[in-house]
Design a protein around this motif. Structure first.
Motif, PDB file in Angstrom:
ATOM      1  N   SER A 144       0.827  -1.212   0.000  1.00 17.49           N
ATOM      2  CA  SER A 144       0.000   0.000   0.000  1.00 17.49           C
ATOM      3  C   SER A 144       0.860   1.261   0.000  1.00 17.49           C
ATOM      4  CB  SER A 144      -0.934   0.008   1.208  1.00 17.49           C
ATOM      5  OG  SER A 144      -1.862  -1.051   1.112  1.00 17.49           O
ATOM      6  N   ALA A 145       1.967   1.235   0.721  1.00 20.11           N
ATOM      7  CA  ALA A 145       2.859   2.392   0.761  1.00 20.11           C
ATOM      8  C   ALA A 145       3.470   2.649  -0.619  1.00 20.11           C
ATOM      9  CB  ALA A 145       3.951   2.188   1.805  1.00 20.11           C
ATOM     10  N   TYR A 146       3.916   1.598  -1.311  1.00 20.52           N
ATOM     11  CA  TYR A 146       4.446   1.764  -2.661  1.00 20.52           C
ATOM     12  C   TYR A 146       3.359   2.283  -3.602  1.00 20.52           C
ATOM     13  CZ  TYR A 146       8.541  -0.983  -1.242  1.00 20.52           C
ATOM     14  OH  TYR A 146       9.677  -1.456  -0.630  1.00 20.52           O
ATOM     15  N   TRP A 147       2.174   1.729  -3.467  1.00 25.35           N
ATOM     16  CA  TRP A 147       1.036   2.129  -4.305  1.00 25.35           C
ATOM     17  C   TRP A 147       0.775   3.629  -4.167  1.00 25.35           C
ATOM     18  CZ3 TRP A 147      -2.132  -0.363  -7.763  1.00 25.35           C
ATOM     19  CH2 TRP A 147      -3.332   0.276  -8.107  1.00 25.35           C
ATOM     20  N   GLU A 148       0.710   4.099  -2.933  1.00 24.91           N
ATOM     21  CA  GLU A 148       0.427   5.521  -2.690  1.00 24.91           C
ATOM     22  C   GLU A 148       1.481   6.414  -3.324  1.00 24.91           C
ATOM     23  OE1 GLU A 148      -2.360   6.890  -1.544  1.00 24.91           O
ATOM     24  OE2 GLU A 148      -3.103   4.825  -1.504  1.00 24.91           O
ATOM     25  N   ASP A 150       1.405   9.242  -7.779  1.00 25.05           N
ATOM     26  CA  ASP A 150       1.746  10.597  -8.189  1.00 25.05           C
ATOM     27  C   ASP A 150       1.767  10.696  -9.714  1.00 25.05           C
ATOM     28  OD1 ASP A 150       2.654  13.191  -8.387  1.00 25.05           O
ATOM     29  OD2 ASP A 150       4.676  12.741  -7.691  1.00 25.05           O
ATOM     30  N   GLY A 151       0.703  11.245 -10.282  1.00 19.22           N
ATOM     31  CA  GLY A 151       0.601  11.401 -11.730  1.00 19.22           C
ATOM     32  C   GLY A 151       0.217  10.143 -12.479  1.00 19.22           C
ATOM     33  N   ALA A 152      -0.284   9.138 -11.782  1.00 16.91           N
ATOM     34  CA  ALA A 152      -0.561   7.829 -12.389  1.00 16.91           C
ATOM     35  C   ALA A 152      -2.034   7.646 -12.751  1.00 16.91           C
ATOM     36  CB  ALA A 152      -0.138   6.727 -11.426  1.00 16.91           C
ATOM     37  N   VAL A 153      -2.279   6.583 -13.500  1.00 13.12           N
ATOM     38  CA  VAL A 153      -3.627   6.147 -13.847  1.00 13.12           C
ATOM     39  C   VAL A 153      -3.810   4.741 -13.278  1.00 13.12           C
ATOM     40  CG1 VAL A 153      -5.155   5.485 -15.756  1.00 13.12           C
ATOM     41  CG2 VAL A 153      -3.650   7.484 -15.985  1.00 13.12           C
ATOM     42  N   VAL A 154      -4.888   4.532 -12.556  1.00 10.34           N
ATOM     43  CA  VAL A 154      -5.173   3.207 -12.002  1.00 10.34           C
ATOM     44  C   VAL A 154      -5.751   2.328 -13.107  1.00 10.34           C
ATOM     45  CG1 VAL A 154      -6.570   1.914 -10.338  1.00 10.34           C
ATOM     46  CG2 VAL A 154      -5.527   4.098  -9.677  1.00 10.34           C
ATOM     47  N   VAL A 155      -5.112   1.197 -13.340  1.00 12.86           N
ATOM     48  CA  VAL A 155      -5.596   0.220 -14.313  1.00 12.86           C
ATOM     49  C   VAL A 155      -6.512  -0.777 -13.605  1.00 12.86           C
ATOM     50  CG1 VAL A 155      -4.902  -1.595 -15.943  1.00 12.86           C
ATOM     51  CG2 VAL A 155      -3.504   0.473 -15.701  1.00 12.86           C
ATOM     52  N   GLN A 156      -6.109  -1.239 -12.429  1.00 11.64           N
ATOM     53  CA  GLN A 156      -6.879  -2.149 -11.587  1.00 11.64           C
ATOM     54  C   GLN A 156      -6.715  -1.670 -10.148  1.00 11.64           C
ATOM     55  OE1 GLN A 156      -8.810  -4.896 -12.476  1.00 11.64           O
ATOM     56  NE2 GLN A 156      -9.394  -4.933 -10.333  1.00 11.64           N
ATOM     57  N   PRO A 157      -7.803  -1.289  -9.486  1.00 11.99           N
ATOM     58  CA  PRO A 157      -7.673  -0.774  -8.120  1.00 11.99           C
ATOM     59  C   PRO A 157      -7.006  -1.786  -7.179  1.00 11.99           C
ATOM     60  CG  PRO A 157      -9.870  -0.368  -8.971  1.00 11.99           C
ATOM     61  CD  PRO A 157      -9.180  -1.275  -9.959  1.00 11.99           C
ATOM     62  N   ASP A 177       2.187   4.453 -14.327  1.00 11.19           N
ATOM     63  CA  ASP A 177       2.752   5.664 -13.736  1.00 11.19           C
ATOM     64  C   ASP A 177       2.881   6.788 -14.756  1.00 11.19           C
ATOM     65  OD1 ASP A 177       5.202   5.451 -15.151  1.00 11.19           O
ATOM     66  OD2 ASP A 177       6.247   4.532 -13.470  1.00 11.19           O
ATOM     67  N   ARG A 178       3.330   7.931 -14.302  1.00 14.26           N
ATOM     68  CA  ARG A 178       3.396   9.117 -15.158  1.00 14.26           C
ATOM     69  C   ARG A 178       4.406   8.991 -16.286  1.00 14.26           C
ATOM     70  NH1 ARG A 178       5.794  12.797 -10.362  1.00 14.26           N
ATOM     71  NH2 ARG A 178       7.985  12.209 -10.540  1.00 14.26           N
ATOM     72  N   PHE A 179       5.205   7.928 -16.279  1.00 11.39           N
ATOM     73  CA  PHE A 179       6.160   7.679 -17.357  1.00 11.39           C
ATOM     74  C   PHE A 179       5.652   6.612 -18.331  1.00 11.39           C
ATOM     75  CE2 PHE A 179       8.572   9.185 -13.713  1.00 11.39           C
ATOM     76  CZ  PHE A 179       9.164  10.307 -14.271  1.00 11.39           C
ATOM     77  N   GLY A 180       4.424   6.124 -18.122  1.00 12.74           N
ATOM     78  CA  GLY A 180       3.842   5.119 -19.005  1.00 12.74           C
ATOM     79  C   GLY A 180       4.203   3.693 -18.650  1.00 12.74           C
ATOM     80  N   TRP A 185       2.776  -0.974 -13.548  1.00 13.81           N
ATOM     81  CA  TRP A 185       3.252  -1.689 -12.359  1.00 13.81           C
ATOM     82  C   TRP A 185       2.141  -2.581 -11.838  1.00 13.81           C
ATOM     83  CZ3 TRP A 185       8.130  -0.809 -10.186  1.00 13.81           C
ATOM     84  CH2 TRP A 185       8.848   0.241 -10.756  1.00 13.81           C
ATOM     85  N   VAL A 186       2.491  -3.813 -11.513  1.00 17.07           N
ATOM     86  CA  VAL A 186       1.587  -4.746 -10.844  1.00 17.07           C
ATOM     87  C   VAL A 186       2.118  -4.887  -9.419  1.00 17.07           C
ATOM     88  CG1 VAL A 186       0.708  -7.096 -10.765  1.00 17.07           C
ATOM     89  CG2 VAL A 186       1.117  -5.996 -12.975  1.00 17.07           C
ATOM     90  N   LEU A 187       1.304  -4.546  -8.447  1.00 26.36           N
ATOM     91  CA  LEU A 187       1.699  -4.666  -7.048  1.00 26.36           C
ATOM     92  C   LEU A 187       0.795  -5.686  -6.375  1.00 26.36           C
ATOM     93  CD1 LEU A 187       2.140  -1.456  -7.890  1.00 26.36           C
ATOM     94  CD2 LEU A 187       3.007  -1.429  -5.577  1.00 26.36           C
ATOM     95  N   ASP A 188       1.393  -6.586  -5.604  1.00 27.40           N
ATOM     96  CA  ASP A 188       0.579  -7.546  -4.874  1.00 27.40           C
ATOM     97  C   ASP A 188       1.294  -8.048  -3.639  1.00 27.40           C
ATOM     98  OD1 ASP A 188       2.419  -9.341  -6.006  1.00 27.40           O
ATOM     99  OD2 ASP A 188       0.905 -10.694  -6.784  1.00 27.40           O
ATOM    100  N   VAL A 189       0.479  -8.591  -2.750  1.00 27.40           N
ATOM    101  CA  VAL A 189       1.003  -9.269  -1.568  1.00 27.40           C
ATOM    102  C   VAL A 189       1.082 -10.731  -1.940  1.00 27.40           C
ATOM    103  CG1 VAL A 189       0.555  -9.882   0.836  1.00 27.40           C
ATOM    104  CG2 VAL A 189       0.014  -7.576   0.019  1.00 27.40           C
ATOM    105  N   GLU A 190       2.255 -11.311  -1.743  1.00 25.05           N
ATOM    106  CA  GLU A 190       2.472 -12.698  -2.140  1.00 25.05           C
ATOM    107  C   GLU A 190       1.557 -13.629  -1.344  1.00 25.05           C
ATOM    108  OE1 GLU A 190       6.223 -15.538  -3.178  1.00 25.05           O
ATOM    109  OE2 GLU A 190       6.458 -14.136  -1.513  1.00 25.05           O
ATOM    110  N   SER A 191       0.898 -14.530  -2.067  1.00 21.19           N
ATOM    111  CA  SER A 191       0.027 -15.509  -1.420  1.00 21.19           C
ATOM    112  C   SER A 191       0.825 -16.755  -1.082  1.00 21.19           C
ATOM    113  CB  SER A 191      -1.144 -15.871  -2.345  1.00 21.19           C
ATOM    114  OG  SER A 191      -0.650 -16.594  -3.464  1.00 21.19           O
ATOM    115  N   GLN A 192       0.267 -17.602  -0.267  1.00 18.85           N
ATOM    116  CA  GLN A 192       0.931 -18.853   0.083  1.00 18.85           C
ATOM    117  C   GLN A 192       1.123 -19.748  -1.137  1.00 18.85           C
ATOM    118  OE1 GLN A 192       2.343 -19.636   2.940  1.00 18.85           O
ATOM    119  NE2 GLN A 192       1.705 -17.687   3.805  1.00 18.85           N
ATOM    120  N   GLN A 193       0.213 -19.691  -2.120  1.00 17.98           N
ATOM    121  CA  GLN A 193       0.331 -20.519  -3.324  1.00 17.98           C
ATOM    122  C   GLN A 193       1.547 -20.137  -4.157  1.00 17.98           C
ATOM    123  OE1 GLN A 193      -2.394 -18.792  -2.345  1.00 17.98           O
ATOM    124  NE2 GLN A 193      -4.261 -19.681  -3.165  1.00 17.98           N
TER     125      GLN A 193
END
Length: 140
Positions: free
Chosen positions: A94-98, A102-109, A124-127, A130-138
C-alpha cells in the motif's frame, strides 16, 4: 550459482526523472551515467541523457533504465511489459502504491483478489505499468 532478473526500462529523454521517481518510491541508491560521462555522446543535445542507470535498494528492489538515442527506432508499445512488485504485507504494498499514484492512472484498483490478499495495477506518469501484490501462500 545464483542469477536474478532485473527489469530494464527504455525511455526517450525521461530515464533520469523516472529513476529519481522510483528511488523516491522504493528507496535505495541511484547510479546514473550519461552519454557525456561515458564519452559516448553522438548528439550533443542528448549528451546528458542516461546511457546506463539503476536504482537498487537493500530490500531487493532493482530497476535499470536508459534513454534510447534519437538515431535508434523506439516505440514504447501498447503493453510491452509489466513491472511486478510482490511484497510480504499489505502495509508495504500500500505504501508503494500511494507513492506510485503521483501522476498515475489506475488500471486495476488495489484490492483483494482471487489469487492474492492484495493486488492492483497502475500506469505511472512515465507510461510504465506496475503490478503490485502481496504474495500468497500458493506463490511461495
Amino acid at each position: 550459482m545464483a542469477i536474478r532478473t532485473v527489469t530494464h526500462l527504455n525511455f526517450r529523454g525521461d530515464a533520469r526523472a523516472a529513476l529519481e521517481f522510483y528511488r523516491h518510491v522504493f528507496g535505495g541508491e541511484l547510479v546514473a551515467i550519461s552519454y557525456r560521462d561515458a564519452h559516448a555522446a553522438q548528439d550533443e543535445s542528448e549528451a546528458d541523457q542516461i546511457m546506463w542507470g539503476q536504482v537498487a535498494s537493500a530490500n531487493g528492489f532493482c530497476i535499470m533504465a536508459y534513454d534510447v538515442p534519437s538515431r535508434l527506432a523506439w516505440s514504447p508499445g501498447e503493453i510491452p511489459f509489466f513491472v511486478s512488485v510482490r511484497g510480504d504485507s499489505a502495509e508495504e504494498i500500500s505504501a508503494y502504491w500511494e507513492k506510485l499514484m503521483d501522476g498515475a492512472v489506475v488500471v486495476q484498483p488495489l484490492a483483494p483478489s482471487g489469487w492474492a490478499p492484495l493486488y492492483g495495477m497502475i500506469r505511472d506518469r512515465f507510461g510504465v505499468t506496475w503490478v503490485l501484490d502481496v504474495e500468497s501462500q500458493q506463490a511461495r
